[in-house]
Scaffold this motif. Structure first.
Motif, PDB file in Angstrom:
ATOM      1  N   GLU A 103      -6.328 144.218  77.094  1.00 14.17           N
ATOM      2  CA  GLU A 103      -6.121 143.321  78.238  1.00 14.17           C
ATOM      3  C   GLU A 103      -5.020 143.845  79.142  1.00 14.17           C
ATOM      4  O   GLU A 103      -5.136 143.807  80.359  1.00 14.17           O
ATOM      5  N   GLU A 104      -3.937 144.343  78.542  1.00 12.67           N
ATOM      6  CA  GLU A 104      -2.856 144.911  79.343  1.00 12.67           C
ATOM      7  C   GLU A 104      -3.338 146.161  80.079  1.00 12.67           C
ATOM      8  O   GLU A 104      -2.992 146.383  81.236  1.00 12.67           O
ATOM      9  N   SER A 142       1.978 161.590  87.615  1.00 15.59           N
ATOM     10  CA  SER A 142       2.686 160.423  88.159  1.00 15.59           C
ATOM     11  C   SER A 142       1.942 159.127  87.841  1.00 15.59           C
ATOM     12  O   SER A 142       2.569 158.117  87.511  1.00 15.59           O
ATOM     13  N   GLN A 143       0.597 159.154  87.913  1.00  9.21           N
ATOM     14  CA  GLN A 143      -0.164 157.947  87.587  1.00  9.21           C
ATOM     15  C   GLN A 143      -0.040 157.603  86.107  1.00  9.21           C
ATOM     16  O   GLN A 143       0.054 156.432  85.739  1.00  9.21           O
ATOM     17  N   ALA A 144      -0.011 158.623  85.256  1.00  9.59           N
ATOM     18  CA  ALA A 144       0.160 158.387  83.814  1.00  9.59           C
ATOM     19  C   ALA A 144       1.541 157.787  83.546  1.00  9.59           C
ATOM     20  O   ALA A 144       1.675 156.829  82.779  1.00  9.59           O
ATOM     21  N   SER A 145       2.551 158.331  84.184  1.00  9.31           N
ATOM     22  CA  SER A 145       3.914 157.836  83.989  1.00  9.31           C
ATOM     23  C   SER A 145       4.035 156.389  84.451  1.00  9.31           C
ATOM     24  O   SER A 145       4.583 155.539  83.728  1.00  9.31           O
ATOM     25  N   ARG A 146       3.515 156.085  85.617  1.00 11.03           N
ATOM     26  CA  ARG A 146       3.579 154.715  86.137  1.00 11.03           C
ATOM     27  C   ARG A 146       2.791 153.751  85.248  1.00 11.03           C
ATOM     28  O   ARG A 146       3.231 152.635  84.973  1.00 11.03           O
ATOM     29  N   GLY A 147       1.612 154.191  84.824  1.00 10.83           N
ATOM     30  CA  GLY A 147       0.791 153.335  83.964  1.00 10.83           C
ATOM     31  C   GLY A 147       1.467 153.049  82.638  1.00 10.83           C
ATOM     32  O   GLY A 147       1.464 151.906  82.157  1.00 10.83           O
ATOM     33  N   LEU A 148       2.052 154.079  82.023  1.00  8.74           N
ATOM     34  CA  LEU A 148       2.740 153.886  80.751  1.00  8.74           C
ATOM     35  C   LEU A 148       3.960 152.982  80.919  1.00  8.74           C
ATOM     36  O   LEU A 148       4.231 152.132  80.064  1.00  8.74           O
ATOM     37  N   LYS A 150       4.303 150.573  83.098  1.00 11.62           N
ATOM     38  CA  LYS A 150       3.805 149.199  83.246  1.00 11.62           C
ATOM     39  C   LYS A 150       3.346 148.638  81.905  1.00 11.62           C
ATOM     40  O   LYS A 150       3.603 147.478  81.587  1.00 11.62           O
ATOM     41  N   LEU A 151       2.644 149.474  81.116  1.00 15.64           N
ATOM     42  CA  LEU A 151       2.204 149.018  79.805  1.00 15.64           C
ATOM     43  C   LEU A 151       3.394 148.675  78.916  1.00 15.64           C
ATOM     44  O   LEU A 151       3.408 147.636  78.250  1.00 15.64           O
ATOM     45  N   ARG A 152       4.384 149.556  78.891  1.00  9.38           N
ATOM     46  CA  ARG A 152       5.570 149.307  78.048  1.00  9.38           C
ATOM     47  C   ARG A 152       6.261 148.018  78.455  1.00  9.38           C
ATOM     48  O   ARG A 152       6.610 147.200  77.608  1.00  9.38           O
TER      49      ARG A 152
END
Length: 166
Positions: A103-104, A142-148, A150-152
């Motif tokens: 869900e996240e 950069s998208q991976a870093s931002r996504g991680l 947000k998930l964290r």
């Protein structure tokens, strides 16, 4: 399909895995099924050429990622409804104990979700992800870093997550 040997076998063997991959990309079993169906229709048309290559599975995954991206590039708006859709359950989708993470993940922007799915679920390199998504390797990182990030922040700020970690 008697005139296309091996296609039926490929579909029978790979449908569940492709549905799981589609679910992780889209965050919704209905969109995942639509994505798989469209990718398999395209594979069917290209099967004589693709079956001679090493990995028809890679062709379908790439097609699914590109189809998914083309959808969110065209439709960048939310469609609000009065009633939320019913959530169905299908055995190829994640069990209840993993549902919070999914869900996240589904709450992330589509590009970030696609990058994380391709990196951690499909285990592709940054260069491979960039090729599949049609973006630069720097954008992938950069998208991976931002996504991680947000998930964290969402996982560790959730009271349910904090209780389950204790």
């Amino acid at each position: 399909m008697d005139d296309e040997p091996g296609f039926d076998d490929f579909v029978a063997e790979q449908t569940d895995a492709l549905l799981r991959y589609g679910y992780v990309l889209t965050g919704n079993p209905h969109d995942a099924a639509d994505l798989v169906q469209e990718a398999l229709v395209r594979l069917c048309g290209a099967w004589p050429r693709v079956r001679r290559k090493d990995s028809p599975h890679s062709y379908v995954r790439t097609t699914m990622a590109r189809l998914h991206i083309s959808v969110w590039r065209r439709h960048r708006r939310e469609h609000l409804t009065e009633e939320p859709p019913e959530r169905g359950h299908h055995e190829v989708f994640p069990p209840d104990e993993e549902q919070g993470l999914w869900e996240e993940l589904s709450a992330l922007p589509r590009r970030q979700r696609a990058v994380l799915v391709l990196r951690y679920y499909e285990q592709l390199s940054d260069a491979e992800i960039a090729k599949v998504l049609g973006i630069s390797a720097g954008t992938v990182r950069s998208q991976a870093s931002r996504g991680l990030d947000k998930l964290r922040s969402s996982l560790f700020s959730s009271p349910a997550t904090l209780r389950s970690m204790q």
